[in-house]
Design a protein around this motif. Structure first.
Motif, PDB file in Angstrom:
ATOM      1  N   GLU A  11      33.620   8.098  14.063  1.00 38.29           N
ATOM      2  CA  GLU A  11      32.331   7.501  14.369  1.00 38.29           C
ATOM      3  C   GLU A  11      31.336   7.823  13.267  1.00 38.29           C
ATOM      4  O   GLU A  11      31.375   8.895  12.673  1.00 38.29           O
ATOM      5  CB  GLU A  11      31.790   8.007  15.706  1.00 38.29           C
ATOM      6  N   VAL A  12      30.461   6.868  12.995  1.00 42.91           N
ATOM      7  CA  VAL A  12      29.411   7.042  11.994  1.00 42.91           C
ATOM      8  C   VAL A  12      28.078   6.994  12.722  1.00 42.91           C
ATOM      9  O   VAL A  12      27.843   6.096  13.531  1.00 42.91           O
ATOM     10  CB  VAL A  12      29.478   5.928  10.923  1.00 42.91           C
ATOM     11  N   GLU A  13      27.216   7.971  12.440  1.00 42.63           N
ATOM     12  CA  GLU A  13      25.905   8.037  13.089  1.00 42.63           C
ATOM     13  C   GLU A  13      24.815   7.840  12.053  1.00 42.63           C
ATOM     14  O   GLU A  13      24.758   8.571  11.066  1.00 42.63           O
ATOM     15  CB  GLU A  13      25.724   9.380  13.781  1.00 42.63           C
ATOM     16  N   LEU A  14      23.971   6.836  12.280  1.00 49.59           N
ATOM     17  CA  LEU A  14      22.794   6.614  11.455  1.00 49.59           C
ATOM     18  C   LEU A  14      21.599   7.097  12.255  1.00 49.59           C
ATOM     19  O   LEU A  14      21.367   6.624  13.370  1.00 49.59           O
ATOM     20  CB  LEU A  14      22.611   5.124  11.156  1.00 49.59           C
ATOM     21  N   THR A  15      20.857   8.045  11.697  1.00 49.84           N
ATOM     22  CA  THR A  15      19.665   8.570  12.358  1.00 49.84           C
ATOM     23  C   THR A  15      18.458   8.168  11.530  1.00 49.84           C
ATOM     24  O   THR A  15      18.388   8.480  10.346  1.00 49.84           O
ATOM     25  CB  THR A  15      19.726  10.099  12.495  1.00 49.84           C
ATOM     26  N   MET A  16      17.536   7.442  12.148  1.00 49.03           N
ATOM     27  CA  MET A  16      16.316   7.000  11.485  1.00 49.03           C
ATOM     28  C   MET A  16      15.161   7.830  12.005  1.00 49.03           C
ATOM     29  O   MET A  16      14.894   7.828  13.208  1.00 49.03           O
ATOM     30  CB  MET A  16      16.103   5.504  11.738  1.00 49.03           C
ATOM     31  N   ARG A  17      14.512   8.583  11.111  1.00 46.28           N
ATOM     32  CA  ARG A  17      13.408   9.475  11.489  1.00 46.28           C
ATOM     33  C   ARG A  17      12.097   8.890  10.978  1.00 46.28           C
ATOM     34  O   ARG A  17      12.015   8.436   9.846  1.00 46.28           O
ATOM     35  CB  ARG A  17      13.606  10.857  10.877  1.00 46.28           C
ATOM     36  N   PHE A  18      11.075   8.970  11.828  1.00 48.06           N
ATOM     37  CA  PHE A  18       9.772   8.406  11.502  1.00 48.06           C
ATOM     38  C   PHE A  18       8.692   9.476  11.582  1.00 48.06           C
ATOM     39  O   PHE A  18       8.800  10.421  12.358  1.00 48.06           O
ATOM     40  CB  PHE A  18       9.428   7.270  12.475  1.00 48.06           C
ATOM     41  N   ALA A  19       7.615   9.293  10.815  1.00 45.64           N
ATOM     42  CA  ALA A  19       6.461  10.192  10.893  1.00 45.64           C
ATOM     43  C   ALA A  19       5.696   9.934  12.188  1.00 45.64           C
ATOM     44  O   ALA A  19       5.126  10.846  12.777  1.00 45.64           O
ATOM     45  CB  ALA A  19       5.556   9.983   9.686  1.00 45.64           C
ATOM     46  N   ALA A  20       5.712   8.694  12.649  1.00 45.33           N
ATOM     47  CA  ALA A  20       5.021   8.318  13.887  1.00 45.33           C
ATOM     48  C   ALA A  20       5.985   8.406  15.064  1.00 45.33           C
ATOM     49  O   ALA A  20       7.197   8.432  14.886  1.00 45.33           O
ATOM     50  CB  ALA A  20       4.507   6.886  13.761  1.00 45.33           C
ATOM     51  N   THR A  21       5.437   8.438  16.276  1.00 50.73           N
ATOM     52  CA  THR A  21       6.290   8.358  17.461  1.00 50.73           C
ATOM     53  C   THR A  21       6.662   6.894  17.690  1.00 50.73           C
ATOM     54  O   THR A  21       5.887   5.986  17.380  1.00 50.73           O
ATOM     55  CB  THR A  21       5.596   8.938  18.705  1.00 50.73           C
ATOM     56  N   VAL A  22       7.881   6.679  18.204  1.00 55.02           N
ATOM     57  CA  VAL A  22       8.387   5.323  18.383  1.00 55.02           C
ATOM     58  C   VAL A  22       8.991   5.141  19.771  1.00 55.02           C
ATOM     59  O   VAL A  22       9.365   6.112  20.438  1.00 55.02           O
ATOM     60  CB  VAL A  22       9.444   4.967  17.305  1.00 55.02           C
ATOM     61  N   SER A  66      33.555   4.831   6.777  1.00 55.08           N
ATOM     62  CA  SER A  66      32.687   3.704   7.109  1.00 55.08           C
ATOM     63  C   SER A  66      32.685   2.648   6.014  1.00 55.08           C
ATOM     64  O   SER A  66      32.906   2.954   4.843  1.00 55.08           O
ATOM     65  CB  SER A  66      31.253   4.184   7.334  1.00 55.08           C
ATOM     66  N   PRO A  67      32.382   1.404   6.407  1.00 52.91           N
ATOM     67  CA  PRO A  67      32.193   0.363   5.401  1.00 52.91           C
ATOM     68  C   PRO A  67      30.858   0.579   4.694  1.00 52.91           C
ATOM     69  O   PRO A  67      30.075   1.454   5.088  1.00 52.91           O
ATOM     70  CB  PRO A  67      32.168  -0.922   6.235  1.00 52.91           C
ATOM     71  N   GLU A  68      30.577  -0.225   3.695  1.00 57.03           N
ATOM     72  CA  GLU A  68      29.262  -0.187   3.061  1.00 57.03           C
ATOM     73  C   GLU A  68      28.215  -0.489   4.128  1.00 57.03           C
ATOM     74  O   GLU A  68      28.420  -1.339   4.999  1.00 57.03           O
ATOM     75  CB  GLU A  68      29.185  -1.220   1.948  1.00 57.03           C
ATOM     76  N   ILE A  69      27.073   0.226   4.068  1.00 55.39           N
ATOM     77  CA  ILE A  69      26.009   0.062   5.059  1.00 55.39           C
ATOM     78  C   ILE A  69      24.694  -0.180   4.327  1.00 55.39           C
ATOM     79  O   ILE A  69      24.362   0.531   3.374  1.00 55.39           O
ATOM     80  CB  ILE A  69      25.880   1.306   5.954  1.00 55.39           C
ATOM     81  N   PHE A  89      26.740  -4.232   7.772  1.00 59.76           N
ATOM     82  CA  PHE A  89      27.952  -3.486   7.435  1.00 59.76           C
ATOM     83  C   PHE A  89      28.879  -4.364   6.605  1.00 59.76           C
ATOM     84  O   PHE A  89      28.916  -5.583   6.794  1.00 59.76           O
ATOM     85  CB  PHE A  89      28.667  -3.043   8.718  1.00 59.76           C
ATOM     86  N   GLY A  90      29.645  -3.740   5.723  1.00 57.37           N
ATOM     87  CA  GLY A  90      30.583  -4.451   4.870  1.00 57.37           C
ATOM     88  C   GLY A  90      31.813  -4.935   5.607  1.00 57.37           C
ATOM     89  O   GLY A  90      32.671  -5.585   5.010  1.00 57.37           O
ATOM     90  N   ALA A  91      31.924  -4.649   6.881  1.00 57.22           N
ATOM     91  CA  ALA A  91      33.058  -5.072   7.712  1.00 57.22           C
ATOM     92  C   ALA A  91      32.603  -5.025   9.165  1.00 57.22           C
ATOM     93  O   ALA A  91      31.623  -4.353   9.491  1.00 57.22           O
ATOM     94  CB  ALA A  91      34.253  -4.143   7.500  1.00 57.22           C
ATOM     95  N   PRO A  92      33.304  -5.726  10.058  1.00 58.03           N
ATOM     96  CA  PRO A  92      32.939  -5.658  11.475  1.00 58.03           C
ATOM     97  C   PRO A  92      33.025  -4.225  12.004  1.00 58.03           C
ATOM     98  O   PRO A  92      33.868  -3.441  11.581  1.00 58.03           O
ATOM     99  CB  PRO A  92      33.980  -6.549  12.151  1.00 58.03           C
ATOM    100  N   ILE A  93      32.126  -3.920  12.936  1.00 59.15           N
ATOM    101  CA  ILE A  93      32.067  -2.584  13.541  1.00 59.15           C
ATOM    102  C   ILE A  93      32.050  -2.713  15.055  1.00 59.15           C
ATOM    103  O   ILE A  93      31.816  -3.790  15.590  1.00 59.15           O
ATOM    104  CB  ILE A  93      30.828  -1.798  13.047  1.00 59.15           C
ATOM    105  N   GLU A  94      32.281  -1.600  15.711  1.00 54.56           N
ATOM    106  CA  GLU A  94      32.124  -1.501  17.163  1.00 54.56           C
ATOM    107  C   GLU A  94      30.919  -0.613  17.413  1.00 54.56           C
ATOM    108  O   GLU A  94      30.837   0.503  16.888  1.00 54.56           O
ATOM    109  CB  GLU A  94      33.377  -0.877  17.776  1.00 54.56           C
ATOM    110  N   ALA A 109      21.887   4.982  15.755  1.00 53.42           N
ATOM    111  CA  ALA A 109      22.932   3.964  15.930  1.00 53.42           C
ATOM    112  C   ALA A 109      24.260   4.645  15.626  1.00 53.42           C
ATOM    113  O   ALA A 109      24.441   5.203  14.544  1.00 53.42           O
ATOM    114  CB  ALA A 109      22.712   2.779  15.005  1.00 53.42           C
ATOM    115  N   VAL A 110      25.164   4.640  16.588  1.00 49.27           N
ATOM    116  CA  VAL A 110      26.490   5.223  16.407  1.00 49.27           C
ATOM    117  C   VAL A 110      27.479   4.066  16.448  1.00 49.27           C
ATOM    118  O   VAL A 110      27.485   3.275  17.383  1.00 49.27           O
ATOM    119  CB  VAL A 110      26.829   6.256  17.499  1.00 49.27           C
ATOM    120  N   ILE A 111      28.321   3.976  15.400  1.00 49.90           N
ATOM    121  CA  ILE A 111      29.277   2.879  15.305  1.00 49.90           C
ATOM    122  C   ILE A 111      30.664   3.423  15.016  1.00 49.90           C
ATOM    123  O   ILE A 111      30.825   4.566  14.576  1.00 49.90           O
ATOM    124  CB  ILE A 111      28.869   1.856  14.223  1.00 49.90           C
TER     125      ILE A 111
END
Length: 133
Positions: A11-22, A66-69, A89-94, A109-111
């Motif tokens: 599994e690949v995990e993308l974590t996006m962190r912000f200065a503001a609350t979201v 992971s494929p290219e992201i 993504f450079g290829a289909p993901i789940e 986002a975990v894929i």
């Protein structure tokens, strides 16, 4: 704002962190399975934080896991608080999970990618010369 790429066990995990609350209301996966549109709203941090999220693009090369992201944070939609992140993504993901992260300043986002559908990275040309007999 920053994007971290991690994960293990296929599994690949993308974590996006912000200065503001979201706040995370929803996401959409393309029918081809090679992109996620993640919608969010800025809920705190004042006017400066809302103006401070700019359009940016980050690319991550293909790895064994992971494929290219490509992660693209788009400029505001309609009102200044509504935003969208396009993850391609450079290829289909789940999609395993998309939603809030560990706090109100992160989205995750975990894929899972089927690496058999991903072409290996191109090998650099050989620099060896063959000796003639």
């Amino acid at each position: 704002d920053e994007v971290e790429l991690g994960g293990a066990g296929g599994e690949v995990e993308l974590t996006m962190r912000f200065a503001a609350t979201v706040r995370y209301p929803r996401h959409v996966v393309t029918p081809s399975g090679n992109a996620i549109q993640l919608f969010f709203a800025i809920t705190g941090g004042g006017a400066a934080a809302q103006r401070g999220v700019l359009e940016t693009t980050r690319r991550y090369p293909r790895t064994d896991e992971s494929p290219e992201i490509t992660v693209r944070l788009l400029a505001p939609l309609g009102n200044a608080a509504s935003r969208r992140i396009d993850i391609t993504f450079g290829a289909p993901i789940e999609v395993v999970r998309v939603g809030p992260g560990v706090d109100n300043r992160t989205l995750v986002a975990v894929i899972r990618a089927s690496m058999q559908d991903v072409s290996p990275p191109a090998s650099p040309p050989s620099t060896r010369s063959s000796a003639a007999s």
